[in-house]
Design a protein around this motif. Structure first.
Motif, mmCIF file in Angstrom:
data_model
loop_
_atom_site.group_PDB
_atom_site.id
_atom_site.type_symbol
_atom_site.label_atom_id
_atom_site.label_comp_id
_atom_site.label_asym_id
_atom_site.label_seq_id
_atom_site.Cartn_x
_atom_site.Cartn_y
_atom_site.Cartn_z
ATOM 1 N N TYR A 17 0.827 -1.205 0.000
ATOM 2 C CA TYR A 17 0.000 0.000 0.000
ATOM 3 C C TYR A 17 0.862 1.256 0.000
ATOM 4 O O TYR A 17 0.601 2.201 -0.758
ATOM 5 C CB TYR A 17 -0.944 -0.009 1.202
ATOM 6 C CG TYR A 17 -1.919 1.127 1.202
ATOM 7 C CD1 TYR A 17 -2.902 1.222 0.231
ATOM 8 C CD2 TYR A 17 -1.851 2.124 2.172
ATOM 9 C CE1 TYR A 17 -3.801 2.267 0.212
ATOM 10 C CE2 TYR A 17 -2.741 3.178 2.164
ATOM 11 C CZ TYR A 17 -3.717 3.235 1.183
ATOM 12 O OH TYR A 17 -4.596 4.285 1.169
ATOM 13 N N TYR A 38 2.331 1.647 -3.441
ATOM 14 C CA TYR A 38 1.326 2.148 -4.372
ATOM 15 C C TYR A 38 1.116 3.652 -4.188
ATOM 16 O O TYR A 38 1.067 4.410 -5.161
ATOM 17 C CB TYR A 38 0.012 1.396 -4.188
ATOM 18 C CG TYR A 38 -1.154 2.029 -4.893
ATOM 19 C CD1 TYR A 38 -1.301 1.929 -6.260
ATOM 20 C CD2 TYR A 38 -2.109 2.771 -4.185
ATOM 21 C CE1 TYR A 38 -2.364 2.531 -6.921
ATOM 22 C CE2 TYR A 38 -3.174 3.366 -4.833
ATOM 23 C CZ TYR A 38 -3.292 3.250 -6.199
ATOM 24 O OH TYR A 38 -4.343 3.846 -6.845
ATOM 25 N N LEU A 39 0.960 4.085 -2.944
ATOM 26 C CA LEU A 39 0.776 5.510 -2.671
ATOM 27 C C LEU A 39 1.968 6.334 -3.144
ATOM 28 O O LEU A 39 1.797 7.409 -3.731
ATOM 29 C CB LEU A 39 0.539 5.749 -1.187
ATOM 30 C CG LEU A 39 -0.823 5.351 -0.641
ATOM 31 C CD1 LEU A 39 -0.868 5.595 0.859
ATOM 32 C CD2 LEU A 39 -1.925 6.124 -1.322
ATOM 33 N N GLN A 50 4.148 5.568 -5.535
ATOM 34 C CA GLN A 50 4.175 5.598 -7.000
ATOM 35 C C GLN A 50 3.130 6.568 -7.546
ATOM 36 O O GLN A 50 3.399 7.328 -8.482
ATOM 37 C CB GLN A 50 3.927 4.206 -7.569
ATOM 38 C CG GLN A 50 5.077 3.258 -7.382
ATOM 39 C CD GLN A 50 4.734 1.849 -7.827
ATOM 40 O OE1 GLN A 50 3.567 1.519 -8.038
ATOM 41 N NE2 GLN A 50 5.760 1.022 -7.958
ATOM 42 N N THR A 51 1.939 6.542 -6.976
ATOM 43 C CA THR A 51 0.871 7.428 -7.421
ATOM 44 C C THR A 51 1.248 8.885 -7.195
ATOM 45 O O THR A 51 1.050 9.737 -8.072
ATOM 46 C CB THR A 51 -0.438 7.106 -6.691
ATOM 47 O OG1 THR A 51 -0.742 5.734 -6.853
ATOM 48 C CG2 THR A 51 -1.582 7.946 -7.225
ATOM 49 N N PHE A 52 1.808 9.185 -6.050
ATOM 50 C CA PHE A 52 2.210 10.553 -5.724
ATOM 51 C C PHE A 52 3.319 11.043 -6.649
ATOM 52 O O PHE A 52 3.258 12.161 -7.169
ATOM 53 C CB PHE A 52 2.648 10.634 -4.259
ATOM 54 C CG PHE A 52 3.071 12.012 -3.839
ATOM 55 C CD1 PHE A 52 2.124 13.000 -3.640
ATOM 56 C CD2 PHE A 52 4.403 12.312 -3.656
ATOM 57 C CE1 PHE A 52 2.506 14.280 -3.262
ATOM 58 C CE2 PHE A 52 4.791 13.584 -3.285
ATOM 59 C CZ PHE A 52 3.843 14.567 -3.089
ATOM 60 N N GLN A 93 4.040 9.935 -9.631
ATOM 61 C CA GLN A 93 3.480 10.071 -10.972
ATOM 62 C C GLN A 93 2.712 11.391 -11.089
ATOM 63 O O GLN A 93 2.821 12.089 -12.095
ATOM 64 C CB GLN A 93 2.566 8.891 -11.271
ATOM 65 C CG GLN A 93 1.989 8.879 -12.653
ATOM 66 C CD GLN A 93 1.071 7.683 -12.868
ATOM 67 O OE1 GLN A 93 0.629 7.050 -11.908
ATOM 68 N NE2 GLN A 93 0.793 7.384 -14.112
ATOM 69 N N TYR A 94 1.956 11.740 -10.068
ATOM 70 C CA TYR A 94 1.201 12.993 -10.055
ATOM 71 C C TYR A 94 2.140 14.191 -10.072
ATOM 72 O O TYR A 94 1.922 15.157 -10.803
ATOM 73 C CB TYR A 94 0.302 13.036 -8.819
ATOM 74 C CG TYR A 94 -0.449 14.321 -8.652
ATOM 75 C CD1 TYR A 94 -1.588 14.590 -9.397
ATOM 76 C CD2 TYR A 94 -0.034 15.278 -7.736
ATOM 77 C CE1 TYR A 94 -2.284 15.770 -9.252
ATOM 78 C CE2 TYR A 94 -0.717 16.461 -7.571
ATOM 79 C CZ TYR A 94 -1.843 16.704 -8.332
ATOM 80 O OH TYR A 94 -2.524 17.879 -8.188
ATOM 81 N N ARG A 114 -2.016 19.001 -14.852
ATOM 82 C CA ARG A 114 -2.778 18.675 -13.637
ATOM 83 C C ARG A 114 -4.027 19.532 -13.542
ATOM 84 O O ARG A 114 -5.109 19.047 -13.199
ATOM 85 C CB ARG A 114 -1.922 18.877 -12.389
ATOM 86 C CG ARG A 114 -0.859 17.820 -12.210
ATOM 87 C CD ARG A 114 -0.148 18.000 -10.917
ATOM 88 N NE ARG A 114 0.616 19.247 -10.966
ATOM 89 C CZ ARG A 114 1.700 19.492 -10.268
ATOM 90 N NH1 ARG A 114 2.160 18.631 -9.424
ATOM 91 N NH2 ARG A 114 2.327 20.640 -10.388
#
Length: 62
Positions: free
Chosen positions: A6, A9-10, A12-14, A16-17, A25
């Motif tokens: 988890y 995942y968080l 990687q998502t951050f 990427q953003y 954005r």
């Protein structure tokens, strides 16, 4: 999913953003906001929306 997955995942998502340009954005945020349903429909269903629509339509005909 365990805690490490988890967090990974968080992260990687951050990342990427944050790698996206600021203009992109803002554009994505505006698109998502445009796709949202109206407040009355989302919270109270179709009936209040239809009543409001019929009242507005009746006032325009006068």
């Amino acid at each position: 999913m365990n805690t490490n997955d988890y967090v990974k995942y968080l992260t990687q998502t951050f990342v990427q953003y944050m790698d996206q340009p600021k203009e992109e954005r803002k554009k994505l945020r505006a698109e998502r906001k445009g796709l949202k349903e109206p407040f009355m429909l989302r919270w109270f269903g179709i009936l209040p929306y239809l009543i409001l629509f019929s009242i507005k339509r009746r006032n325009v005909k006068r």
